[in-house]
Design an enzyme around this catalytic site. Structure first.
Site, PDB file in Angstrom:
ATOM      1  N   GLY A 243      30.409  33.105  36.756  1.00  0.00           N
ATOM      2  CA  GLY A 243      30.118  34.022  35.642  1.00  0.00           C
ATOM      3  C   GLY A 243      31.267  34.096  34.655  1.00  0.00           C
ATOM      4  N   GLN A 337      40.954  40.963   9.094  1.00  0.00           N
ATOM      5  CA  GLN A 337      42.131  41.093   8.224  1.00  0.00           C
ATOM      6  C   GLN A 337      42.025  40.155   7.023  1.00  0.00           C
ATOM      7  OE1 GLN A 337      44.097  43.476   9.049  1.00  0.00           O
ATOM      8  NE2 GLN A 337      45.623  43.255   7.438  1.00  0.00           N
ATOM      9  N   GLU A 364      32.712  41.390  33.859  1.00  0.00           N
ATOM     10  CA  GLU A 364      32.914  40.290  34.821  1.00  0.00           C
ATOM     11  C   GLU A 364      34.399  40.152  35.210  1.00  0.00           C
ATOM     12  OE1 GLU A 364      30.393  36.963  34.768  1.00  0.00           O
ATOM     13  OE2 GLU A 364      28.876  37.973  33.544  1.00  0.00           O
TER      14      GLU A 364
HETATM   15  N1  CAA Z   1      35.092  33.242  46.437  1.00  0.00           N
HETATM   16  C1  CAA Z   1      34.654  33.440  47.712  1.00  0.00           C
HETATM   17  N2  CAA Z   1      35.131  34.448  48.489  1.00  0.00           N
HETATM   18  C2  CAA Z   1      36.058  35.263  47.967  1.00  0.00           C
HETATM   19  C3  CAA Z   1      36.556  35.118  46.656  1.00  0.00           C
HETATM   20  C4  CAA Z   1      36.040  34.041  45.883  1.00  0.00           C
HETATM   21  N3  CAA Z   1      36.440  33.832  44.628  1.00  0.00           N
HETATM   22  N4  CAA Z   1      37.454  36.084  46.404  1.00  0.00           N
HETATM   23  C5  CAA Z   1      37.539  36.819  47.519  1.00  0.00           C
HETATM   24  N5  CAA Z   1      36.703  36.329  48.460  1.00  0.00           N
HETATM   25  C6  CAA Z   1      36.497  36.831  49.825  1.00  0.00           C
HETATM   26  C7  CAA Z   1      37.803  36.817  50.619  1.00  0.00           C
HETATM   27  O1  CAA Z   1      37.976  35.564  51.256  1.00  0.00           O
HETATM   28  C8  CAA Z   1      37.553  37.935  51.608  1.00  0.00           C
HETATM   29  O2  CAA Z   1      36.668  37.534  52.622  1.00  0.00           O
HETATM   30  P1  CAA Z   1      37.029  37.618  54.213  1.00  0.00           P
HETATM   31  O3  CAA Z   1      37.666  38.933  54.482  1.00  0.00           O
HETATM   32  O4  CAA Z   1      35.729  37.414  54.878  1.00  0.00           O
HETATM   33  O5  CAA Z   1      37.995  36.486  54.427  1.00  0.00           O
HETATM   34  C9  CAA Z   1      36.780  38.943  50.794  1.00  0.00           C
HETATM   35  O6  CAA Z   1      36.129  38.216  49.749  1.00  0.00           O
HETATM   36  C10 CAA Z   1      37.634  40.051  50.203  1.00  0.00           C
HETATM   37  O7  CAA Z   1      38.569  39.465  49.350  1.00  0.00           O
HETATM   38  P2  CAA Z   1      39.806  40.291  48.787  1.00  0.00           P
HETATM   39  O8  CAA Z   1      40.610  40.827  49.913  1.00  0.00           O
HETATM   40  O9  CAA Z   1      40.479  39.427  47.778  1.00  0.00           O
HETATM   41  O10 CAA Z   1      39.083  41.518  48.073  1.00  0.00           O
HETATM   42  P3  CAA Z   1      39.646  42.729  47.223  1.00  0.00           P
HETATM   43  O11 CAA Z   1      38.961  43.952  47.634  1.00  0.00           O
HETATM   44  O12 CAA Z   1      41.153  42.700  47.208  1.00  0.00           O
HETATM   45  O13 CAA Z   1      39.047  42.428  45.742  1.00  0.00           O
HETATM   46  C11 CAA Z   1      39.043  41.569  43.526  1.00  0.00           C
HETATM   47  C12 CAA Z   1      39.331  41.342  45.025  1.00  0.00           C
HETATM   48  C13 CAA Z   1      39.481  40.263  42.891  1.00  0.00           C
HETATM   49  C14 CAA Z   1      39.835  42.714  42.931  1.00  0.00           C
HETATM   50  C15 CAA Z   1      37.527  41.790  43.338  1.00  0.00           C
HETATM   51  O14 CAA Z   1      37.161  43.065  43.791  1.00  0.00           O
HETATM   52  C16 CAA Z   1      37.106  41.642  41.895  1.00  0.00           C
HETATM   53  O15 CAA Z   1      36.889  40.529  41.415  1.00  0.00           O
HETATM   54  N6  CAA Z   1      36.921  42.786  41.181  1.00  0.00           N
HETATM   55  C17 CAA Z   1      36.319  42.758  39.860  1.00  0.00           C
HETATM   56  C18 CAA Z   1      34.830  42.940  39.966  1.00  0.00           C
HETATM   57  C19 CAA Z   1      34.101  42.376  38.805  1.00  0.00           C
HETATM   58  O16 CAA Z   1      34.440  41.330  38.271  1.00  0.00           O
HETATM   59  N7  CAA Z   1      33.033  43.045  38.431  1.00  0.00           N
HETATM   60  C20 CAA Z   1      32.181  42.566  37.400  1.00  0.00           C
HETATM   61  C21 CAA Z   1      30.859  43.214  37.528  1.00  0.00           C
HETATM   62  S1  CAA Z   1      29.543  42.163  37.128  1.00  0.00           S
HETATM   63  C22 CAA Z   1      29.387  42.200  35.448  1.00  0.00           C
HETATM   64  O17 CAA Z   1      30.207  42.641  34.709  1.00  0.00           O
HETATM   65  C23 CAA Z   1      28.175  41.456  35.045  1.00  0.00           C
HETATM   66  C24 CAA Z   1      27.533  41.766  33.808  1.00  0.00           C
HETATM   67  O18 CAA Z   1      26.456  42.286  33.812  1.00  0.00           O
HETATM   68  C25 CAA Z   1      28.061  41.208  32.530  1.00  0.00           C
END
Ligand code: CAA
Length: 380
Positions: A243, A337, A364
């Site tokens: 995304g 601007q 996102e």
């Molecule tokens: N791919 C696959 N798995 C992943 C991954 C990735 N890129 N990133 C993390 N994971 C997995 C990890 O391996 C872990 O799994 P296990 O415990 O099973 O090994 C699990 O996910 C948790 O990972 P983290 O410890 O890194 O998680 P976290 O809680 O620290 O969060 C974060 C990480 C990057 C902050 C995440 O929460 C994030 O991306 N936050 C932002 C959310 C976001 O982008 N929201 C957008 C909403 S959708 C939207 O806006 C759409 C729209 O309509 C336009």
């Protein structure tokens, strides 16, 4: 290394450019004023094969890649960012979720109609108490025989007013690690106990809809679960990696539109007896906009290419989104601007570009979250 697009990719880009100019651009300003959802543009995109770009042909898609999707999104967003985000979410979040997480039955049930532009997709992860901290979501789903029973409210759902297929993340259990109890489920429009609630009134991308959705004792068959129960969070992250390439493409499109509008205006507008394009102050702005936009586009296409190659691309997608969203904001602001007082008026498109660009640094994954993702990779 070859930076040229191949012949097929050039054809796709040219077709997208024509679609953007002929179908999407007319009415973009009016839709922004009235907040009219671009459903006609979405259906028309279906006729061009732009609603299932990376969906394999066996599931009714165009069978192209993410580079092609990125090229299409750049062109469409150049014309209208509201139509652009509708296509980005549909392709890179909704179709991608079903392709990545879905079994054969689910892919066959949904993808052909989504790829044809008959069904519009939405993606619902965020809630009132969890935006950046996605794992903290509380909207619940309890197992009941062959069903999941959903209760709760989700926020910020793009395209919700017109969407048919919602990819929803819910909490099925409370585990010590919060992200372990999350499940991804497909909810179809019209399911009893599911409704689209408040529609937000926004600064930009005003023709796209952004809504609250509510579940009240909503029974969804377990056959609609994507992947395994409790394993939805990694899927959410994996989908968002794709995304973010879509939003980076959107940002590049807005930046390109800002440059084009600025060049046109700078050649037409005279001051001190000359076109303002002849002044170094204006030229320096245009040069900076162009250089940054080229860099953002290259990074976006690199991330898309890595995804197509089946290589890790999460960090590169975050780099692309970080840089491209900053570039869109920079370029749109400079465009206003360059236009001076005229840029502040609805008579010119640049004030819309400036309002539309702002969201690319928020949805996102905010700029701050992209930095977190990138810095983890840098330090690993
Ligand atoms: N791919 C696959 N798995 C992943 C991954 C990735 N890129 N990133 C993390 N994971 C997995 C990890 O391996 C872990 O799994 P296990 O415990 O099973 O090994 C699990 O996910 C948790 O990972 P983290 O410890 O890194 O998680 P976290 O809680 O620290 O969060 C974060 C990480 C990057 C902050 C995440 O929460 C994030 O991306 N936050 C932002 C959310 C976001 O982008 N929201 C957008 C909403 S959708 C939207 O806006 C759409 C729209 O309509 C336009």
């Amino acid at each position: 290394m070859d930076f040229r697009l191949n012949e097929d990719q050039q054809m796709v880009r040219d077709a997208a450019r024509q679609f953007a100019d002929d179908v999407v651009a007319p009415g973009a300003a009016a839709r922004d004023l009235t907040s009219e959802f671009p459903i006609d543009g979405f259906r028309a995109a279906g006729e061009y094969g732009f609603t299932g770009v990376a969906v394999p042909e066996e599931y009714g898609g165009a069978g192209l890649g993410n580079v092609e999707l990125s090229l299409i999104l750049i062109e469409v967003n150049r014309a209208c960012a509201s139509t652009g985000v509708t296509l980005s979410v549909h392709n890179s979040l909704a179709c991608n979720a079903i392709f990545l997480g879905g079994n054969e039955e689910q892919r066959k049930r949904f993808l052909p109609r989504m790829a044809a532009g008959e069904l519009l997709g939405a993606y619902s992860l965020s809630e009132a108490g969890c935006g950046s901290d996605a794992a903290a979501l509380v909207c619940s789903a309890k197992e009941d025989g062959d069903d999941l029973v959903l209760d709760g409210t989700k926020l910020w759902v793009t395209s919700a007013t017109h969407a048919d297929v919602f990819i929803v993340f819910v909490r099925t259990s409370r585990e010590p690690k919060l992200h372990h109890g999350i499940t991804c489920v497909i909810v179809e429009k019209g399911t009893e106990g599911f409704r689209v609630s408040k529609k937000e009134d926004k600064l930009g991308i005003r023709a796209s809809s952004t809504c609250e959705i509510v579940f009240d004792n909503c029974h969804v068959p377990k056959a609609n679960v994507l992947g395994e129960i409790g394993r939805g969070f990694p899927l959410a992250m994996q989908i968002l990696d794709g995304g973010r390439i879509g939003i980076a493409s959107q940002a590049v499109g807005i930046a390109r539109a800002s440059i084009a509008a600025s060049v046109k205006y700078a050649k037409e507008r005279h001051a001190f007896g000359k076109p303002i394009a002849s002044f170094q102050a204006i030229r320096a702005k245009l040069a900076e906009m162009r250089a940054r936009t080229d860099a953002a586009e290259l990074m976006t296409l690199r991330a898309a290419w890595l995804k197509d190659e089946g290589e890790p691309h999460g960090t590169e997608a975050a780099c692309a989104k970080l840089l491209a969203s900053q570039t869109a904001n920079f370029s749109a602001r400079e465009a206003v601007q360059i236009h001076g007082g005229a840029g502040y008026l609805e008579d010119f498109p640049v004030e819309r570009y400036m309002r539309d660009a702002r969201i690319t640094e928020i949805y996102e994954g905010t700029t701050e979250i992209q930095r977190l993702v990138i810095s983890r990779a840098v330090l690993a």
